[in-house]
Design a protein around this motif. Structure first.
Motif, PDB file in Angstrom:
ATOM      1  N   LEU A  38       4.560  -0.050   6.708  1.00 55.05           N
ATOM      2  CA  LEU A  38       3.782  -0.306   7.930  1.00 55.05           C
ATOM      3  C   LEU A  38       3.318  -1.767   7.978  1.00 55.05           C
ATOM      4  O   LEU A  38       2.949  -2.336   6.946  1.00 55.05           O
ATOM      5  N   TYR A  39       3.305  -2.299   9.191  1.00 53.03           N
ATOM      6  CA  TYR A  39       2.835  -3.681   9.378  1.00 53.03           C
ATOM      7  C   TYR A  39       1.930  -3.763  10.598  1.00 53.03           C
ATOM      8  O   TYR A  39       2.291  -3.284  11.689  1.00 53.03           O
ATOM      9  N   ASP A  40       0.783  -4.361  10.437  1.00 52.18           N
ATOM     10  CA  ASP A  40      -0.033  -4.804  11.572  1.00 52.18           C
ATOM     11  C   ASP A  40      -1.139  -5.693  11.021  1.00 52.18           C
ATOM     12  O   ASP A  40      -1.839  -5.320  10.075  1.00 52.18           O
ATOM     13  N   ILE A  68       3.056   5.240   1.152  1.00 51.82           N
ATOM     14  CA  ILE A  68       2.786   4.315   2.261  1.00 51.82           C
ATOM     15  C   ILE A  68       2.634   2.900   1.715  1.00 51.82           C
ATOM     16  O   ILE A  68       1.791   2.653   0.855  1.00 51.82           O
ATOM     17  N   SER A  69       3.468   2.020   2.218  1.00 54.65           N
ATOM     18  CA  SER A  69       3.333   0.614   1.879  1.00 54.65           C
ATOM     19  C   SER A  69       2.817  -0.072   3.142  1.00 54.65           C
ATOM     20  O   SER A  69       3.561  -0.303   4.097  1.00 54.65           O
ATOM     21  N   ALA A  70       1.515  -0.340   3.175  1.00 51.15           N
ATOM     22  CA  ALA A  70       0.884  -0.853   4.400  1.00 51.15           C
ATOM     23  C   ALA A  70       0.552  -2.331   4.234  1.00 51.15           C
ATOM     24  O   ALA A  70      -0.102  -2.715   3.256  1.00 51.15           O
ATOM     25  N   HIS A  71       1.005  -3.136   5.170  1.00 51.81           N
ATOM     26  CA  HIS A  71       0.788  -4.586   5.108  1.00 51.81           C
ATOM     27  C   HIS A  71      -0.142  -5.016   6.233  1.00 51.81           C
ATOM     28  O   HIS A  71       0.211  -4.880   7.411  1.00 51.81           O
ATOM     29  N   LYS A  72      -1.294  -5.546   5.859  1.00 54.95           N
ATOM     30  CA  LYS A  72      -2.233  -6.071   6.871  1.00 54.95           C
ATOM     31  C   LYS A  72      -1.810  -7.494   7.201  1.00 54.95           C
ATOM     32  O   LYS A  72      -2.548  -8.458   6.949  1.00 54.95           O
ATOM     33  N   SER A  73      -0.626  -7.630   7.706  1.00 52.48           N
ATOM     34  CA  SER A  73      -0.092  -8.967   7.976  1.00 52.48           C
ATOM     35  C   SER A  73       1.036  -8.830   8.980  1.00 52.48           C
ATOM     36  O   SER A  73       1.454  -7.724   9.312  1.00 52.48           O
ATOM     37  N   ALA A 107       5.729 -10.313   4.727  1.00 54.57           N
ATOM     38  CA  ALA A 107       6.122  -9.368   3.676  1.00 54.57           C
ATOM     39  C   ALA A 107       7.483  -8.778   4.057  1.00 54.57           C
ATOM     40  O   ALA A 107       7.697  -7.572   4.043  1.00 54.57           O
ATOM     41  N   ALA A 108       8.398  -9.689   4.414  1.00 60.29           N
ATOM     42  CA  ALA A 108       9.687  -9.262   4.980  1.00 60.29           C
ATOM     43  C   ALA A 108      10.550  -8.506   3.986  1.00 60.29           C
ATOM     44  O   ALA A 108      11.350  -7.655   4.374  1.00 60.29           O
TER      45      ALA A 108
END
Lengths: 167, 269
Positions: free
Chosen positions: B50-52, B95-100, B105-106
């Motif tokens: 996830l990314y946001d 869940i691999s969640a990226h606050k970015s 985190a490509a």
């Protein structure tokens, strides 16, 4: 280290269609896939982009195996791996009744794949078997001893077919 | 098959195992993405990337599924809301969640089997599709907009596009063009907040999830690509876009050659 293989269905269909052609004397056909790669953390992914079938006359008359190819065919494949710097996968088909490599496949891979590693140690090499319901791959990754099963083989298209190894 | 999935057994005998093993990326967890993660968690997807980069604001509450007043007060990251929604349905989900932004985190995106793009701009879509093509990942793009029409009712529209490696891309389908990228660049910083509503986001997200599940299970036995659907919100209709109907089906995508995959590298001359 883990590894996986991803290719488009369009590409896989070309390979399967070619490998399904009946050979005049061999029981099956084999070929070589040349792969772009990506390395993230401790995971390698191979992306086959080019397919080289083994030429008709390079198959040996050997009824003890499905297909045996001569030294010239192997040398040609190794030369291409050296020239392109791409990873290589030996490829053949199985029926869905045998959805994995056989013992003979595994023994032959132990002899064949180190030759590809010798000409390009920077990328993974290995073998792939395709069947109707999925695929399996065995990969030799750079910097590791021996081979391992690909954790996932993905044929990406409509539909997308994923084959994975149980952890 | 677990009892919780007994009502979706028509997806196939191996569907539960398949959906549990698929890695799904969702880029943008706002109006569209929040619906998508909720539905994917319901249907049995267990591995998420996830990314946001955003936090929940009051203006999100009209559409952000799972967000609460407390999230606004705490300025909770949208990744936290999505993670909570998924965990509420499956405690063991990976869940691999990226606050970015995803670009920061490509690498993590490379391991996805399908990616949903719920981003706002043509430029973001273009970059995301490019990344998916390079790593041979089906990309599902969805978005909506509302255009003011002087003297007339506002016009609500949207799109769902399946960009499949080896098939026509969003450029082939005329959705992303140099012209709209340039126009967008010219408007930089002047776009203002985009109108978004929960029901339109829901229609688009549900349709995109349906396409992804069809792709992975082939339950309809008619999975196909590319897909370009247009949403006509004022009419409550989704229809195949004319550009998809009349495209040249024999044409090869010139924008993403099949060999341009994997890590970029120097080729020997």
């Amino acid at each position: 280290m883990t590894c996986s293989v991803r290719m488009t269905r369009k590409f896989a269909d070309v390979v399967v269609r070619d490998l399904r052609r009946q050979h005049p004397w061999a029981f099956e056909r084999v070929g070589f896939l040349y792969c772009e790669t990506a390395h993230v953390g401790d995971h390698w992914t191979m992306y086959p982009t080019h397919y080289d079938p083994v030429a008709e006359e390079r198959y040996l008359h050997d009824e003890s195996v499905g297909a045996a190819i001569d030294g010239a065919a192997v040398r040609r494949a190794i030369q291409r791996a050296l020239d392109t710097r791409l990873g290589t996968l030996h490829v053949h088909l199985h029926s869905s009744l045998v959805p994995d490599f056989g013992k003979l496949d595994l023994d032959e891979q132990e002899r064949l794949i180190p030759s590809f590693i010798a000409v390009n140690r920077a990328v993974p090499h290995g073998a792939l078997v395709l069947f109707d319901s999925g695929a399996r791959a065995r990969i030799w990754c750079p910097g590791t001893r021996g081979s391992q099963r690909a954790s996932r083989v993905a044929v990406v298209g409509t539909p997308t077919q994923l084959s994975w190894e149980a952890p | 098959m677990k009892d919780r999935y007994s009502r979706q057994s028509f997806l196939g005998p191996r569907s539960e195992e398949m959906l549990g093993n698929v890695v799904v990326g969702v880029v943008g967890l706002g109006g569209g993405g929040s619906h998508i993660v909720q539905q994917l968690a319901h249907i049995g997807i267990e591995k998420f990337v996830l990314y946001d980069a955003d936090k929940v604001e009051e203006s999100n509450l009209n559409r952000l599924v799972g967000a609460t007043l407390d999230d606004v007060v705490r300025a909770a990251p949208k990744t936290e809301v999505a993670t909570r929604v998924i965990r509420g349905l499956n405690r063991d989900a990976e869940i691999s969640a990226h606050k970015s932004r995803w670009q920061e985190a490509a690498d993590d995106l490379q391991r996805c089997d399908v990616v949903f793009g719920c981003v706002d701009s043509f430029s973001e879509r273009d970059q995301l599709e490019r990344q998916c093509r390079r790593f041979v990942i089906p990309y599902l793009d969805l978005g909506m907009d509302i255009h003011a029409a002087e003297g007339d009712a506002p016009v609500m529209g949207g799109q769902i596009i399946l960009s499949m490696p080896g098939e026509a891309c969003t450029r082939c389908l005329g959705f992303i063009t140099e012209k709209n990228l340039a126009e967008e660049e010219g408007r930089y910083g002047d776009a203002g907040p985009r109108p978004q509503v929960v029901w339109a986001n829901g229609v688009l997200a549900s349709t995109a999830v349906g396409i992804a599940i069809e792709l992975l299970t082939n339950w309809t036995r008619r999975a196909h690509a590319p897909i370009y659907l247009e949403y006509r919100g004022n009419e409550h209709r989704i229809a195949e876009h004319p550009r998809a109907i009349y495209r040249d089906r024999a044409a090869q995508c010139p924008h993403y050659p099949p060999h341009e995959v994997g890590e970029t590298r120097m080729h020997p001359l």
